[in-house]
Write a protein that holds these residues in place. Sequence first.
Motif, PDB file in Angstrom:
ATOM      1  N   LEU A   1       0.897  -1.250   0.059  1.00 38.02           N
ATOM      2  CA  LEU A   1      -0.118  -0.051   0.137  1.00 38.02           C
ATOM      3  C   LEU A   1       0.993   1.227   0.020  1.00 38.02           C
ATOM      4  CD1 LEU A   1      -2.733   1.474   0.339  1.00 38.02           C
ATOM      5  CD2 LEU A   1      -2.628   0.977   2.771  1.00 38.02           C
ATOM      6  N   LYS A   2       0.893   1.923  -1.005  1.00 41.73           N
ATOM      7  CA  LYS A   2       1.452   3.199  -1.039  1.00 41.73           C
ATOM      8  C   LYS A   2       0.873   4.445  -1.566  1.00 41.73           C
ATOM      9  CE  LYS A   2       6.111   4.454  -3.089  1.00 41.73           C
ATOM     10  NZ  LYS A   2       7.481   4.007  -3.725  1.00 41.73           N
ATOM     11  N   LEU A   3       1.166   5.513  -0.996  1.00 42.50           N
ATOM     12  CA  LEU A   3       0.693   6.750  -1.384  1.00 42.50           C
ATOM     13  C   LEU A   3       1.954   7.551  -1.694  1.00 42.50           C
ATOM     14  CD1 LEU A   3      -1.848   5.799   0.215  1.00 42.50           C
ATOM     15  CD2 LEU A   3      -2.541   8.448   0.545  1.00 42.50           C
ATOM     16  N   SER A   4       2.207   8.239  -2.923  1.00 38.96           N
ATOM     17  CA  SER A   4       3.296   8.847  -3.228  1.00 38.96           C
ATOM     18  C   SER A   4       2.870  10.480  -3.645  1.00 38.96           C
ATOM     19  CB  SER A   4       4.028   8.311  -4.302  1.00 38.96           C
ATOM     20  OG  SER A   4       4.387   6.840  -4.166  1.00 38.96           O
TER      21      SER A   4
ATOM     22  N   TYR B   1     -11.611  10.459  -5.122  1.00 38.09           N
ATOM     23  CA  TYR B   1     -10.465  10.320  -6.175  1.00 38.09           C
ATOM     24  C   TYR B   1      -9.360  11.285  -5.676  1.00 38.09           C
ATOM     25  CZ  TYR B   1     -13.173   7.433  -9.238  1.00 38.09           C
ATOM     26  OH  TYR B   1     -13.860   6.439  -9.556  1.00 38.09           O
ATOM     27  N   LYS B   2      -7.827  11.151  -5.853  1.00 40.22           N
ATOM     28  CA  LYS B   2      -6.972  12.138  -5.587  1.00 40.22           C
ATOM     29  C   LYS B   2      -7.070  13.003  -6.482  1.00 40.22           C
ATOM     30  CE  LYS B   2      -3.858   9.102  -8.166  1.00 40.22           C
ATOM     31  NZ  LYS B   2      -4.027   9.741  -9.648  1.00 40.22           N
ATOM     32  N   THR B   3      -6.469  14.269  -6.336  1.00 40.89           N
ATOM     33  CA  THR B   3      -6.480  15.465  -7.077  1.00 40.89           C
ATOM     34  C   THR B   3      -5.182  15.074  -8.031  1.00 40.89           C
ATOM     35  OG1 THR B   3      -7.414  16.973  -5.771  1.00 40.89           O
ATOM     36  CG2 THR B   3      -6.125  17.809  -7.402  1.00 40.89           C
ATOM     37  N   SER B   4      -3.888  14.736  -7.356  1.00 38.46           N
ATOM     38  CA  SER B   4      -2.903  14.311  -8.111  1.00 38.46           C
ATOM     39  C   SER B   4      -1.863  13.531  -7.234  1.00 38.46           C
ATOM     40  CB  SER B   4      -2.027  15.606  -8.444  1.00 38.46           C
ATOM     41  OG  SER B   4      -1.656  16.332  -7.299  1.00 38.46           O
ATOM     42  N   GLY B   5      -1.074  12.739  -7.657  1.00 36.64           N
ATOM     43  CA  GLY B   5      -0.164  12.002  -7.185  1.00 36.64           C
ATOM     44  C   GLY B   5      -0.402  10.500  -7.590  1.00 36.64           C
ATOM     45  N   GLU B   6       0.103   9.483  -6.500  1.00 35.69           N
ATOM     46  CA  GLU B   6      -0.066   8.013  -6.972  1.00 35.69           C
ATOM     47  C   GLU B   6      -0.583   7.228  -6.088  1.00 35.69           C
ATOM     48  OE1 GLU B   6       2.458   4.701  -9.297  1.00 35.69           O
ATOM     49  OE2 GLU B   6       3.606   6.056  -8.087  1.00 35.69           O
ATOM     50  N   ILE B   7      -1.288   6.374  -6.079  1.00 38.03           N
ATOM     51  CA  ILE B   7      -1.826   5.477  -5.034  1.00 38.03           C
ATOM     52  C   ILE B   7      -1.812   4.083  -5.461  1.00 38.03           C
ATOM     53  CG2 ILE B   7      -3.908   4.660  -3.503  1.00 38.03           C
ATOM     54  CD1 ILE B   7      -4.720   7.552  -3.532  1.00 38.03           C
ATOM     55  N   ILE B   8      -0.806   3.065  -4.777  1.00 34.06           N
ATOM     56  CA  ILE B   8      -0.790   1.909  -5.258  1.00 34.06           C
ATOM     57  C   ILE B   8      -1.326   1.024  -4.124  1.00 34.06           C
ATOM     58  CG2 ILE B   8       0.656  -0.149  -5.679  1.00 34.06           C
ATOM     59  CD1 ILE B   8       2.525   1.889  -6.831  1.00 34.06           C
ATOM     60  N   ASN B   9      -2.461  -0.144  -4.424  1.00 31.30           N
ATOM     61  CA  ASN B   9      -2.896  -0.871  -3.431  1.00 31.30           C
ATOM     62  C   ASN B   9      -3.212  -2.061  -4.012  1.00 31.30           C
ATOM     63  OD1 ASN B   9      -4.049  -1.989  -0.815  1.00 31.30           O
ATOM     64  ND2 ASN B   9      -5.983  -1.276  -1.683  1.00 31.30           N
ATOM     65  N   ASP B  10      -2.576  -3.343  -3.696  1.00 29.49           N
ATOM     66  CA  ASP B  10      -2.755  -4.526  -3.918  1.00 29.49           C
ATOM     67  C   ASP B  10      -3.244  -5.525  -2.962  1.00 29.49           C
ATOM     68  OD1 ASP B  10      -0.585  -5.158  -2.608  1.00 29.49           O
ATOM     69  OD2 ASP B  10       0.640  -5.479  -4.411  1.00 29.49           O
ATOM     70  N   ASN B  11      -3.898  -4.813  -1.706  1.00 30.72           N
ATOM     71  CA  ASN B  11      -4.463  -5.624  -0.813  1.00 30.72           C
ATOM     72  C   ASN B  11      -6.168  -5.960  -0.663  1.00 30.72           C
ATOM     73  OD1 ASN B  11      -2.026  -5.847   1.035  1.00 30.72           O
ATOM     74  ND2 ASN B  11      -2.249  -3.636   0.620  1.00 30.72           N
ATOM     75  N   SER B  12      -6.630  -6.828  -0.416  1.00 33.58           N
ATOM     76  CA  SER B  12      -8.028  -6.858  -0.332  1.00 33.58           C
ATOM     77  C   SER B  12      -8.397  -6.222   0.994  1.00 33.58           C
ATOM     78  CB  SER B  12      -8.636  -8.352  -0.396  1.00 33.58           C
ATOM     79  OG  SER B  12      -7.827  -8.817   0.808  1.00 33.58           O
ATOM     80  N   ILE B  13      -9.533  -5.430   1.066  1.00 32.67           N
ATOM     81  CA  ILE B  13      -9.749  -4.642   2.325  1.00 32.67           C
ATOM     82  C   ILE B  13     -11.077  -4.714   2.766  1.00 32.67           C
ATOM     83  CG2 ILE B  13     -10.353  -2.260   2.805  1.00 32.67           C
ATOM     84  CD1 ILE B  13      -8.109  -1.292   1.144  1.00 32.67           C
ATOM     85  N   SER B  14     -11.146  -4.866   4.067  1.00 31.21           N
ATOM     86  CA  SER B  14     -12.377  -4.749   4.967  1.00 31.21           C
ATOM     87  C   SER B  14     -12.522  -3.552   5.598  1.00 31.21           C
ATOM     88  CB  SER B  14     -12.476  -6.131   5.886  1.00 31.21           C
ATOM     89  OG  SER B  14     -13.804  -6.142   6.652  1.00 31.21           O
ATOM     90  N   TYR B  15     -13.412  -2.733   5.584  1.00 35.65           N
ATOM     91  CA  TYR B  15     -13.491  -1.372   6.015  1.00 35.65           C
ATOM     92  C   TYR B  15     -14.771  -0.909   6.791  1.00 35.65           C
ATOM     93  CZ  TYR B  15     -14.382   3.690   5.319  1.00 35.65           C
ATOM     94  OH  TYR B  15     -14.651   4.864   5.497  1.00 35.65           O
ATOM     95  N   LEU B  16     -14.443  -0.327   7.939  1.00 28.87           N
ATOM     96  CA  LEU B  16     -15.686   0.289   8.845  1.00 28.87           C
ATOM     97  C   LEU B  16     -15.565   1.620   8.783  1.00 28.87           C
ATOM     98  CD1 LEU B  16     -18.117  -0.554  10.489  1.00 28.87           C
ATOM     99  CD2 LEU B  16     -16.485  -0.485  12.475  1.00 28.87           C
ATOM    100  N   PRO B  17     -16.452   2.593   8.098  1.00 34.31           N
ATOM    101  CA  PRO B  17     -16.211   4.076   8.254  1.00 34.31           C
ATOM    102  C   PRO B  17     -16.898   4.414   9.525  1.00 34.31           C
ATOM    103  CG  PRO B  17     -18.296   3.399   7.031  1.00 34.31           C
ATOM    104  CD  PRO B  17     -17.380   2.064   7.253  1.00 34.31           C
ATOM    105  N   ASP B  18     -16.438   5.665   9.727  1.00 36.70           N
ATOM    106  CA  ASP B  18     -16.969   6.210  11.160  1.00 36.70           C
ATOM    107  C   ASP B  18     -18.202   6.386  11.378  1.00 36.70           C
ATOM    108  OD1 ASP B  18     -17.115   8.195   9.313  1.00 36.70           O
ATOM    109  OD2 ASP B  18     -16.483   9.753  10.544  1.00 36.70           O
ATOM    110  N   LYS B  19     -19.286   6.478  10.108  1.00 35.77           N
ATOM    111  CA  LYS B  19     -20.591   6.459  10.265  1.00 35.77           C
ATOM    112  C   LYS B  19     -21.002   5.531   9.264  1.00 35.77           C
ATOM    113  CE  LYS B  19     -21.244  11.319  11.737  1.00 35.77           C
ATOM    114  NZ  LYS B  19     -19.907  11.774  11.670  1.00 35.77           N
ATOM    115  N   PHE B  20     -21.862   4.760   9.440  1.00 41.25           N
ATOM    116  CA  PHE B  20     -22.298   3.620   8.707  1.00 41.25           C
ATOM    117  C   PHE B  20     -23.826   3.315   8.862  1.00 41.25           C
ATOM    118  CE2 PHE B  20     -20.401   1.729  12.550  1.00 41.25           C
ATOM    119  CZ  PHE B  20     -21.456   0.656  12.819  1.00 41.25           C
ATOM    120  N   SER B  21     -24.273   2.849   8.101  1.00 38.91           N
ATOM    121  CA  SER B  21     -25.724   2.384   8.084  1.00 38.91           C
ATOM    122  C   SER B  21     -26.084   0.630   8.078  1.00 38.91           C
ATOM    123  CB  SER B  21     -26.459   2.978   7.150  1.00 38.91           C
ATOM    124  OG  SER B  21     -26.637   4.475   7.262  1.00 38.91           O
TER     125      SER B  21
END
Length: 199
Positions: A2-5, A52-72
């Motif tokens: 996982l990389k943000l540049s 979406y980013k405005t500029s730069g690079e994002i690389i992610n090759d992981n499967s993700i399980s995600y819980l936001p701060d607010k969810f329904s």
Amino acid sequence: MLKLSNVIKKYGNQNILNSVSLTIEEPGFYILSGINGSGKSTIIKLIIGLIYKTSGEIINDNSISYLPDKFSLPKLLKVEKYVKSILSLYGKKIDVKALLEEYQIPNKVISSLSKGNYQKLGLLQILIHDADCYIFDEPLDGLDEFAKKLFKEKVSELLEQKKIVIMSLHNKSLFNGITSKVFEIKEGTINERKRKIKK
């Protein structure tokens, strides 16, 4: 990986993130720390592709399980039926009654759950999914001491399984004793440091 540049994120003319870079190559516990509005949730949403980013690079090759701060969650379903449907979706066979007993969530209609039980159900939903990376955005809100202790145990189990755990937190004290890398976010920029505090 996982990389943000050099990631920049703008809303209109306002810079939310200013050339942020971070790299996560190994399993472990990674904390995003900072005041409200510092950019923690923005970084998370960029990682999982919600914005979406405005500029730069994002690389992610992981499967993700995600819980936001607010969810329904589906408010008219009973808890047991909802958990069964999630397990079916994941192709898992787990004793639902035992699972709800472990988390101490009553089998009520979801709309009638307390804030703490609603949050526990959200955590359960994320934790039963098999993923490479687990991301939680301020997950402690509404949790009592029992639930916090259980959540810490679940995080420790994920780390033993060599998972990546990323969490935005205001209060990091619950995770004393667990080695983590902290990304301090301030005014849209980021600094990192290692953290290990004795119990």
